[in-house]
Design a protein around this motif. Structure first.
Motif, PDB file in Angstrom:
ATOM      1  N   PRO A   1       0.823  -1.217   0.000  1.00 51.01           N
ATOM      2  CA  PRO A   1       0.000   0.000   0.000  1.00 51.01           C
ATOM      3  C   PRO A   1       0.857   1.267   0.000  1.00 51.01           C
ATOM      4  CG  PRO A   1      -0.748  -1.558   1.676  1.00 51.01           C
ATOM      5  CD  PRO A   1       0.571  -2.062   1.180  1.00 51.01           C
ATOM      6  N   ASP A   2       0.218   2.360  -0.402  1.00 52.13           N
ATOM      7  CA  ASP A   2       0.882   3.658  -0.407  1.00 52.13           C
ATOM      8  C   ASP A   2       1.218   4.086   1.021  1.00 52.13           C
ATOM      9  OD1 ASP A   2       0.388   3.793  -3.170  1.00 52.13           O
ATOM     10  OD2 ASP A   2      -1.597   4.659  -2.823  1.00 52.13           O
ATOM     11  N   ASP A   3       2.340   4.810   1.141  1.00 51.61           N
ATOM     12  CA  ASP A   3       2.782   5.244   2.461  1.00 51.61           C
ATOM     13  C   ASP A   3       3.386   6.646   2.358  1.00 51.61           C
ATOM     14  OD1 ASP A   3       3.568   5.406   5.057  1.00 51.61           O
ATOM     15  OD2 ASP A   3       5.147   3.894   4.931  1.00 51.61           O
ATOM     16  N   PRO A   4       2.656   7.696   2.783  1.00 50.12           N
ATOM     17  CA  PRO A   4       1.338   7.637   3.410  1.00 50.12           C
ATOM     18  C   PRO A   4       0.235   7.344   2.396  1.00 50.12           C
ATOM     19  CG  PRO A   4       2.008   9.922   3.137  1.00 50.12           C
ATOM     20  CD  PRO A   4       3.189   9.085   2.736  1.00 50.12           C
ATOM     21  N   PRO A   5      -0.908   6.870   2.890  1.00 52.82           N
ATOM     22  CA  PRO A   5      -2.001   6.483   1.996  1.00 52.82           C
ATOM     23  C   PRO A   5      -2.843   7.685   1.581  1.00 52.82           C
ATOM     24  CG  PRO A   5      -2.584   5.977   4.248  1.00 52.82           C
ATOM     25  CD  PRO A   5      -1.196   6.535   4.289  1.00 52.82           C
ATOM     26  N   ARG A   6      -2.229   8.585   0.841  1.00 57.81           N
ATOM     27  CA  ARG A   6      -2.898   9.799   0.372  1.00 57.81           C
ATOM     28  C   ARG A   6      -2.056  10.390  -0.752  1.00 57.81           C
ATOM     29  NH1 ARG A   6      -2.280  15.068   3.752  1.00 57.81           N
ATOM     30  NH2 ARG A   6      -2.124  15.813   1.603  1.00 57.81           N
TER      31      ARG A   6
ATOM     32  N   ARG B   1      -2.187   8.703  -5.816  1.00 54.70           N
ATOM     33  CA  ARG B   1      -1.816   7.404  -5.249  1.00 54.70           C
ATOM     34  C   ARG B   1      -3.053   6.510  -5.292  1.00 54.70           C
ATOM     35  NH1 ARG B   1       2.830   7.676  -0.643  1.00 54.70           N
ATOM     36  NH2 ARG B   1       4.412   8.500  -2.039  1.00 54.70           N
ATOM     37  N   ILE B   2      -2.842   5.274  -5.699  1.00 54.02           N
ATOM     38  CA  ILE B   2      -3.985   4.419  -6.048  1.00 54.02           C
ATOM     39  C   ILE B   2      -4.022   3.103  -5.271  1.00 54.02           C
ATOM     40  CG2 ILE B   2      -4.191   5.431  -8.363  1.00 54.02           C
ATOM     41  CD1 ILE B   2      -2.762   2.841  -9.398  1.00 54.02           C
ATOM     42  N   VAL B   3      -3.219   3.007  -4.189  1.00 54.65           N
ATOM     43  CA  VAL B   3      -3.246   1.803  -3.340  1.00 54.65           C
ATOM     44  C   VAL B   3      -3.339   2.281  -1.895  1.00 54.65           C
ATOM     45  CG1 VAL B   3      -2.256  -0.494  -2.951  1.00 54.65           C
ATOM     46  CG2 VAL B   3      -1.649   0.773  -5.021  1.00 54.65           C
ATOM     47  N   SER B   4      -4.385   3.045  -1.602  1.00 54.69           N
ATOM     48  CA  SER B   4      -4.465   3.728  -0.318  1.00 54.69           C
ATOM     49  C   SER B   4      -5.595   3.281   0.586  1.00 54.69           C
ATOM     50  CB  SER B   4      -4.598   5.246  -0.552  1.00 54.69           C
ATOM     51  OG  SER B   4      -3.409   5.780  -1.078  1.00 54.69           O
ATOM     52  N   ASP B   5      -6.636   2.645   0.041  1.00 54.06           N
ATOM     53  CA  ASP B   5      -7.779   2.306   0.887  1.00 54.06           C
ATOM     54  C   ASP B   5      -8.451   1.031   0.399  1.00 54.06           C
ATOM     55  OD1 ASP B   5      -9.331   3.052  -1.351  1.00 54.06           O
ATOM     56  OD2 ASP B   5      -9.677   5.074  -0.570  1.00 54.06           O
TER      57      ASP B   5
ATOM     58  N   CYS C   1       0.279  -4.259   4.838  1.00 51.89           N
ATOM     59  CA  CYS C   1       1.093  -3.397   5.695  1.00 51.89           C
ATOM     60  C   CYS C   1       0.152  -2.673   6.644  1.00 51.89           C
ATOM     61  CB  CYS C   1       1.911  -2.410   4.875  1.00 51.89           C
ATOM     62  SG  CYS C   1       2.947  -1.350   5.929  1.00 51.89           S
ATOM     63  N   SER C   2       0.136  -3.106   7.885  1.00 49.74           N
ATOM     64  CA  SER C   2      -0.815  -2.549   8.846  1.00 49.74           C
ATOM     65  C   SER C   2      -0.508  -1.097   9.166  1.00 49.74           C
ATOM     66  CB  SER C   2      -0.823  -3.380  10.124  1.00 49.74           C
ATOM     67  OG  SER C   2       0.479  -3.489  10.687  1.00 49.74           O
ATOM     68  N   GLY C   3       0.754  -0.678   9.014  1.00 47.24           N
ATOM     69  CA  GLY C   3       1.115   0.699   9.282  1.00 47.24           C
ATOM     70  C   GLY C   3       0.702   1.635   8.167  1.00 47.24           C
ATOM     71  N   SER C   4       0.981   1.245   6.927  1.00 47.51           N
ATOM     72  CA  SER C   4       0.605   2.092   5.799  1.00 47.51           C
ATOM     73  C   SER C   4      -0.906   2.257   5.729  1.00 47.51           C
ATOM     74  CB  SER C   4       1.132   1.496   4.496  1.00 47.51           C
ATOM     75  OG  SER C   4       2.540   1.481   4.486  1.00 47.51           O
ATOM     76  N   LEU C   5      -1.633   1.151   5.757  1.00 49.96           N
ATOM     77  CA  LEU C   5      -3.092   1.228   5.706  1.00 49.96           C
ATOM     78  C   LEU C   5      -3.642   1.922   6.950  1.00 49.96           C
ATOM     79  CD1 LEU C   5      -3.855  -2.333   4.307  1.00 49.96           C
ATOM     80  CD2 LEU C   5      -4.168  -0.168   3.092  1.00 49.96           C
ATOM     81  N   GLY C   6      -3.002   1.696   8.096  1.00 55.98           N
ATOM     82  CA  GLY C   6      -3.482   2.262   9.346  1.00 55.98           C
ATOM     83  C   GLY C   6      -3.351   3.761   9.432  1.00 55.98           C
ATOM     84  N   ALA C   7      -2.535   4.384   8.566  1.00 59.29           N
ATOM     85  CA  ALA C   7      -2.376   5.835   8.592  1.00 59.29           C
ATOM     86  C   ALA C   7      -3.535   6.568   7.932  1.00 59.29           C
ATOM     87  CB  ALA C   7      -1.061   6.229   7.922  1.00 59.29           C
ATOM     88  N   ASN C   8      -4.418   5.837   7.273  1.00 60.25           N
ATOM     89  CA  ASN C   8      -5.612   6.428   6.658  1.00 60.25           C
ATOM     90  C   ASN C   8      -6.786   6.231   7.613  1.00 60.25           C
ATOM     91  OD1 ASN C   8      -7.926   7.039   5.161  1.00 60.25           O
ATOM     92  ND2 ASN C   8      -7.073   6.210   3.258  1.00 60.25           N
ATOM     93  N   PRO C   9      -7.352   7.311   8.158  1.00 64.74           N
ATOM     94  CA  PRO C   9      -8.440   7.162   9.129  1.00 64.74           C
ATOM     95  C   PRO C   9      -9.654   6.411   8.596  1.00 64.74           C
ATOM     96  CG  PRO C   9      -7.609   9.421   9.115  1.00 64.74           C
ATOM     97  CD  PRO C   9      -6.983   8.728   7.948  1.00 64.74           C
ATOM     98  N   ALA C  10      -9.807   6.376   7.276  1.00 66.47           N
ATOM     99  CA  ALA C  10     -10.956   5.691   6.692  1.00 66.47           C
ATOM    100  C   ALA C  10     -10.780   4.176   6.658  1.00 66.47           C
ATOM    101  CB  ALA C  10     -11.207   6.207   5.268  1.00 66.47           C
TER     102      ALA C  10
ATOM    103  N   VAL D   1      -8.157  -4.282  10.113  1.00 69.50           N
ATOM    104  CA  VAL D   1      -8.560  -5.654  10.448  1.00 69.50           C
ATOM    105  C   VAL D   1      -9.601  -6.149   9.454  1.00 69.50           C
ATOM    106  CG1 VAL D   1      -9.649  -7.098  12.201  1.00 69.50           C
ATOM    107  CG2 VAL D   1      -7.982  -5.357  12.879  1.00 69.50           C
ATOM    108  N   GLU D   2     -10.547  -5.298   9.080  1.00 65.83           N
ATOM    109  CA  GLU D   2     -11.574  -5.707   8.125  1.00 65.83           C
ATOM    110  C   GLU D   2     -10.989  -5.915   6.738  1.00 65.83           C
ATOM    111  OE1 GLU D   2     -14.992  -7.146   6.797  1.00 65.83           O
ATOM    112  OE2 GLU D   2     -14.549  -6.661   8.893  1.00 65.83           O
ATOM    113  N   ILE D   3     -10.034  -5.080   6.346  1.00 72.42           N
ATOM    114  CA  ILE D   3      -9.360  -5.280   5.060  1.00 72.42           C
ATOM    115  C   ILE D   3      -8.657  -6.635   5.047  1.00 72.42           C
ATOM    116  CG2 ILE D   3      -7.425  -4.490   3.633  1.00 72.42           C
ATOM    117  CD1 ILE D   3      -8.247  -1.607   4.377  1.00 72.42           C
TER     118      ILE D   3
END
Length: 389
Positions: A234-239, A246-250, A271-280, A284-286
């Protein structure tokens, strides 16, 4: 799950003998010395794999077999670039390396604004500050459009920081932003970065997606034939940053990627950190939704601020429920084992880590200290043992 450790080969200040003492069983690495777009020759792969094997490890994951920027832009001699990429894949498979982690982030890899942000109990962490990034984009790069990408209060704070900043402050900020690019990657000064950004001018998310789909169409069938697993990071940061889509953010992006080419070889690096930086994102569900397409996992945690900033947290104390995430990954392993998959174990590595104790003396790649990651690995190991009991 199989414990692995990222190692930067001859560029790394951490030796394989030291990694051996962490208890990790596998190595995640790449031929960072080879420029993007060139073929990874089989004898070079074999030499690196032999070095890893002699130290008591397997080379479990390639991170990364990087994509040339022309592939992301859809420009240049694409036929040769795709042919070279497929040949590198074939050479890796011939040497027994079957999992490739890669990303599709335009121009920059992971991006942080501070490399040594103090943490409460001592030590330092990586941090992404929204106002510092805005100050960089608006004040240092002169990208006026960036004012539309940040909240008003962030813009105000960015202007305040930039007005008070010294040349040294600005150089440190540029260095931090460039530090996510290890190995033979380009590092830009301001003028060079402006020129590089110009090569993406006019491109939107749909354009980048089209180029990504072309890449998948060119390599996934080869991966299937070779018995390889491709897993996008995923994108890091996811934005979007620097005006680059960036197209791998959510979750929606991941759904598109998994759907546009539904071959099992087209998978995800969770990547739990990269995905986790996006509040949306509900990380865990992903993981639950795409568990059967997770070929590799980076386990780390972040702590988010309301303005879009975030920092690396201790592995078990950030915003993501790491035990719940590990439970899903262990459940997926059990399902794969029951189905008779010979490679049912999911490799994971403790991603990033605080610089602790004597870590600063090592001068390792930012985010990749020895003691900080060892602590993270030990904590995750404890979680996995408890859940497996």
């Amino acid at each position: 799950m199989k414990e692995t450790w990222r190692w930067y080969g001859p560029l790394d200040q951490i030796q394989l003998s030291e990694i051996r003492q962490t208890g990790a069983a596998g190595i995640v690495t790449a031929l960072h010395e080879i420029p993007y777009g060139e073929v990874w020759q089989r004898d070079t792969i074999a030499e690196r794999r032999s070095e890893i094997k002699a130290a008591g490890f397997e080379w479990d994951v390639v991170e990364s077999l990087p994509l040339h920027e022309d592939i992301k832009r859809g420009t240049g001699d694409l036929a040769s670039l795709f042919a070279n990429y497929r040949q590198s894949m074939a050479n890796l498979a011939a040497e027994g390396v079957h999992t490739i982690c890669y990303n599709f982030m335009p121009l920059l890899d992971w991006t942080r604004t501070e490399l040594n942000s103090p943490v409460a109990n001592g030590g330092t962490c990586l941090r992404f500050s929204a106002f510092r990034m805005a100050a960089f984009e608006i004040g240092m790069l002169g990208r006026a459009e960036a004012e539309n990408d940040y909240p008003t209060e962030v813009i105000a704070k960015a202007r305040e920081w930039f007005s008070a900043s010294s040349d040294k402050d600005q150089k440190e900020l540029l260095n931090s932003i460039m530090s996510g690019m290890p190995g033979a990657y380009d590092r830009y000064d301001i003028e060079g970065l402006q020129r590089a950004l110009d090569t993406y001018r006019g491109m939107d998310a749909a354009d980048i997606r089209a180029n990504y789909q072309r890449f998948l169409n060119e390599v996934i069938s080869t991966a299937q034939d070779l018995g390889m697993r491709m897993c996008v990071h995923p994108d890091d940061p996811p934005r979007d940053i620097l005006g680059l889509p960036r197209i791998v953010s959510d979750a929606d992006d991941i759904a598109w990627i998994m759907g546009v080419n539904d071959a099992p070889a087209n998978g995800l690096t969770l990547c739990s950190g990269s995905l986790g930086a996006n509040p949306a994102n509900d990380v865990v569900e992903i993981a639950r939704t795409y568990s059967d397409r997770i070929h590799f996992a980076h386990i780390r945690n972040v702590r988010k601020d309301p303005d879009g900033s975030f920092e690396e947290a201790e592995h078990l104390s950030g915003d993501t429920d790491i035990p719940a995430l590990c439970r899903i990954l262990l459940g997926e392993e059990k399902a794969r084992k029951s189905a008779g998959h010979p490679d049912w174990k999911i490799p994971f590595r403790p991603d990033h880590g605080h610089e602790l104790l004597s870590d600063p003396e090592k001068k390792t790649f930012p985010g990749y200290p020895l003691i900080g990651r060892l602590r993270g690995l030990a904590e995750i190991r404890g979680v996995l043992h408890a859940l497996s009991a």
